[in-house]
Each structure stands twice: as C-alpha cells, then as structure tokens.
Design an enzyme around this catalytic site. Structure first.
Site, PDB file in Angstrom:
ATOM      1  N   THR A   1       0.772  -1.175   0.030  1.00  0.00           N
ATOM      2  CA  THR A   1       0.138  -0.064   0.045  1.00  0.00           C
ATOM      3  C   THR A   1       1.099   1.388   0.001  1.00  0.00           C
ATOM      4  OG1 THR A   1      -0.230  -0.302   2.341  1.00  0.00           O
ATOM      5  CG2 THR A   1      -2.197  -1.122   0.941  1.00  0.00           C
TER       6      THR A   1
ATOM      7  N   LYS B   1       3.963  -6.883   3.905  1.00  0.00           N
ATOM      8  CA  LYS B   1       3.813  -5.444   3.528  1.00  0.00           C
ATOM      9  C   LYS B   1       3.496  -4.730   4.988  1.00  0.00           C
ATOM     10  CE  LYS B   1       0.346  -3.595   3.387  1.00  0.00           C
ATOM     11  NZ  LYS B   1      -0.334  -2.678   4.313  1.00  0.00           N
TER      12      LYS B   1
ATOM     13  N   THR C   1      -0.533  -2.883  10.771  1.00  0.00           N
ATOM     14  CA  THR C   1      -1.138  -2.749   9.717  1.00  0.00           C
ATOM     15  C   THR C   1      -0.250  -3.485   8.618  1.00  0.00           C
ATOM     16  OG1 THR C   1      -2.499  -2.012   7.799  1.00  0.00           O
ATOM     17  CG2 THR C   1      -0.436  -0.581   8.237  1.00  0.00           C
TER      18      THR C   1
ATOM     19  N   GLU D   1       5.904   4.726   7.403  1.00  0.00           N
ATOM     20  CA  GLU D   1       5.762   6.005   6.286  1.00  0.00           C
ATOM     21  C   GLU D   1       6.297   7.164   6.771  1.00  0.00           C
ATOM     22  OE1 GLU D   1       1.003   4.767   5.466  1.00  0.00           O
ATOM     23  OE2 GLU D   1       1.281   5.752   7.261  1.00  0.00           O
TER      24      GLU D   1
ATOM     25  N   ASN E   1      -0.248  10.896   5.724  1.00  0.00           N
ATOM     26  CA  ASN E   1      -1.831  10.231   6.334  1.00  0.00           C
ATOM     27  C   ASN E   1      -2.852  11.105   6.174  1.00  0.00           C
ATOM     28  OD1 ASN E   1      -1.467   7.333   7.612  1.00  0.00           O
ATOM     29  ND2 ASN E   1       0.504   8.239   7.978  1.00  0.00           N
TER      30      ASN E   1
ATOM     31  N   THR F   1      -6.671  10.337  -0.953  1.00  0.00           N
ATOM     32  CA  THR F   1      -6.930  11.128  -1.989  1.00  0.00           C
ATOM     33  C   THR F   1      -5.708  11.178  -2.888  1.00  0.00           C
ATOM     34  OG1 THR F   1      -6.244  13.129  -0.610  1.00  0.00           O
ATOM     35  CG2 THR F   1      -8.475  12.755  -0.879  1.00  0.00           C
TER      36      THR F   1
END
Length: 420
Positions: free
Chosen positions: A170, A196, A207, A293, A415, A420
C-alpha cells in the site's frame, strides 16, 4: 554455515550461530511446491493490486491475526476455513481496499474471492485463505477482482514472486522479502517470506500482512506454536505510529515436500529450523519498521537486565512507541530524558534509581543519573541508520528488542491525504 556473519537484504551484517544460509535473491516460490502471481486488476490506479500464492498440495498451515476488535471480513473467512482441517493450499490477496467494517456484504465479498480463486485453481474453497489491505469502510470492487482472479497465472520463478510481493503493498516504499536455507536430516529446506506494512503499525501486530512458505515437513502443533512464539518476539515488537489495524495477519504454509522426518521440538534439527524461521520473520518485521511512513531511520531498542521476558518486552515497546523518542531521533537530539520517561510509564516495576541508558553505544545515564558525555558525538550517532538505544534495568537476566522508526513531517503529509 556456523558462527558466520550473514548479510541481509538491507545490507546489515548480523552474527549468527545458526546453521542456515541467507539467499541473496529472496523468492517465496523457492520452497518445493509453491507458485505465485501478481496482477493489476483496477482496485488501485496503476500498481499491481491482486496476488496469489499456490501450493501443489494441501499445506500444513498456521496463522496469527490482529487483536483489533473490528476484524476485517477476510480474516474471518481465513480463520473459519483453517479450522476445517488445519491446511491450506492457496492465499489470494488484494491491496488498495481493506474490506473492513463492510458488514455482511463485505463478508460475502470475501467468500466470493475465496470461491472464485478455488474454482480457478481447482481446489476446495476452504483450502483458500483470503487477505486484504487498504482503505477501511469501502466495499470491494468485486467485478474488477473477479476479472483479476481469472488473470492470475501462478508460476514458480523469481519474477512471479516479485509480482506477488509488489501486489500486496500500500504506502510501502519497497518490497519486503527474506529467504534462507537450512539443513534438516541432511536435506536443504527452504524458508521464505514476504510482507507488507508501513503505517498503522503498533505492537500486537500492525497494519501488516506476512506470508511464509516452507517445504519443511512439520507437525501442525509445532508450526502453530513456533509461529505464535516467533510473532511475540518479532511482529509484536515493532511500532511506527501507535495504531493497530483491522486486517493484520501472518500465515505460514509448509508443503512437506522436502521429505525429511517430521519436525517437532524433539527433532535433532528443530533448533536450527526454528532459528531460521525466526530469522525470516525478524528480518521482515525490521523491514516493516524501517519502512514506516515517512521514516528516515530504523530505531532499535534493546532492553537487558529485566526480571522477566514480559518486563523486558513491555519496556522496549514503551520506548519504541514514544512519539517524543521518535521525534528526538528524527532531529538527532540526544534527549535521554524522553527515553527514561518512557521506561517509567511502561507499567512494569522498574527500580527508579537503577537504570542505565546508552545511545549509539555511548553511555548517557548510569544508575538513573546523567553521566558526562560528548553530546555532539551522540547527536552524530543518531544521524545514522539504525539508531540503537540500550536500556539496562539491572533487575535480572531477561532481555528483549523492539524496532520502530523516527516520526517525520512526511508521516503527517502521507496520512493527511491517504484516501486522495
């Protein structure tokens, strides 16, 4: 190899006394009996988003799942199917949509993914596990997924393995894969894994999705116990942002096609296999933490001198999960007060006048009191990857390690616009 320095995919050298070899080009299809595939079906705009791992035979299988109360539909389907006879022959995975908090319809979609994959492969539906990752609360575009399942052509080669590894990502910036070989009864046994995970990472999984393949012959109870104990020391010891996802799962499949005597805890080569298995999962867990991230550095917190294993783990997780520690690492600020503060709120009975702390190998606290150190040298050590923080509690002989990453401006950017 024994007592050798092994070089991992991330380039770090690690001492090991285990008799296993790290494969330079990891391949989840390398264990006997496994094939894989990955395609773009349209859940995501451009990237591969649908993957499949298939075994030629029903494989002894064990799985662990998220502790989040809101378990996603694919997890429920996989859990229910695995309870039939403890075996699976395939895993179908989509990225871009988590199929979580989607009600009865979402569960029906997960069962449809299972049934359609089983039909294409030609196996009973309960032999197919299902996994999803991505945005929560949206129905799967099942027409696109159904078409994609028809296009999956699993192969046994490195390119097919890489397609699968790409299809499960992702916000990850890179694939995460590890592969080792280990001798069991004189036979070369393969253990490989792909994972992942990049955000919504918090101890008690993350996650994340993890897929382990091996051709070992292993008793079902032994594999289940090994996966659970390994998870406690690896995936449950990483943190990025304090969030625990709805979709986390690690699943291990053993084809048994290596043909040696069945592994169990009394087998002469059990320790070697278990160490190799642990190594694969630890490297995947560290890769997830490093790829947090927006992250720029891996943080490794090593707690020693604990009275119990749980005490060591809980302390390490408190430090690795501290946003103040994470931001200090990002800024290369040797603010050890944030570390000792996290130790103090870890809810373990720490002796407040007996803690040592070192950053990058440089002692900064002894017996809970600051020592003279060169702040510039510590700051310089914190600019390198990984940043190692050592905490000695001086209360026993147990130890634990946790992994995380720094908290950066990019984490907020990623985040704040995830959908979007």
């Amino acid at each position: 190899m024994k007592n050798s320095v092994l070089t991992t995919e991330d380039g770090n050298a690690n001492e090991t006394s285990a008799e296993f070899s790290v494969v330079e080009e990891p391949d989840v299809t390398a264990p006997r009996g496994f094939r894989a595939a990955g395609v773009h079906c349209g859940v995501r705009r451009k990237r591969l988003d649908l993957g499949l791992i298939v075994c030629d035979v029903p494989a002894v299988t064990a799985a662990v799942y998220t502790t989040n109360t809101f378990q996603a539909a694919p997890l429920k389907v996989t859990q229910s199917s695995l309870q039939v006879d403890g075996k699976m022959q395939a895993i179908v995975v989509n990225s871009g949509n988590a199929n979580a908090c989607t009600g009865v319809e979402g569960e029906q979609d997960a069962y449809r993914m299972q049934a359609e994959a089983a039909r294409v492969i030609g196996i009973p539906p309960h032999y197919v596990g299902v996994a999803s990752t991505g945005v929560i609360g949206e129905r799967l575009p099942m027409d696109k997924i159904s078409k994609g399942i028809q296009e999956l052509k699993p192969q046994k080669d490195i390119s097919a393995s890489d397609d699968f590894c790409q299809s499960i990502l992702t916000t990850d910036t890179c694939v995460k894969k590890v592969h080792v070989t280990v001798k069991v009864d004189g036979v070369d046994v393969q253990v490989a894994g792909a994972a992942k995970g990049s955000g919504m990472i918090q101890p008690n999984m993350a996650t994340m999705l993890g897929f382990i393949t091996t051709d070992a012959v292993i008793e079902p109870s032994a594999l289940e116990h090994l996966l659970r104990s390994t998870t406690d020391a690896t995936y449950n010891m990483i943190a990025v942002d304090g969030d625990t996802s709805t979709n986390d799962m690690v699943i291990a499949m053993a084809s048994g096609l290596a043909g040696h005597q069945a592994l169990h805890e009394g087998h002469p080569d059990w320790a070697a296999f278990a160490t190799a298995f642990h190594y694969v999962n630890e490297q995947l867990a560290k890769a997830i933490a490093r790829d947090g991230e927006g992250a720029t550095k891996l943080i490794e917190v090593r707690v020693t001198g604990a009275a119990s294993c749980e005490m060591a783990r809980q302390t390490a997780k408190a430090v690795i999960g501290s946003n103040l520690v994470k931001t200090a690492v990002f800024g290369a600020d040797p603010n050890w007060g944030r570390i000792i503060c996290a130790v103090g709120y870890s809810d373990v009975p720490v002796q407040p006048d007996n803690v040592d702390i070192a950053i990058g190998g440089i002692p900064v606290v002894r017996r809970s009191f600051p020592v003279d150190y060169d702040e510039a040298k510590v700051a310089e050590a914190m600019k390198h990857d990984p940043v190692v923080i050592d905490v000695d509690l001086h209360q026993g002989k147990e130890e634990a390690t946790a992994w995380g990453c720094d908290l950066t401006y990019d984490y907020v950017r990623i985040n704040s616009s995830y959908r979007t």
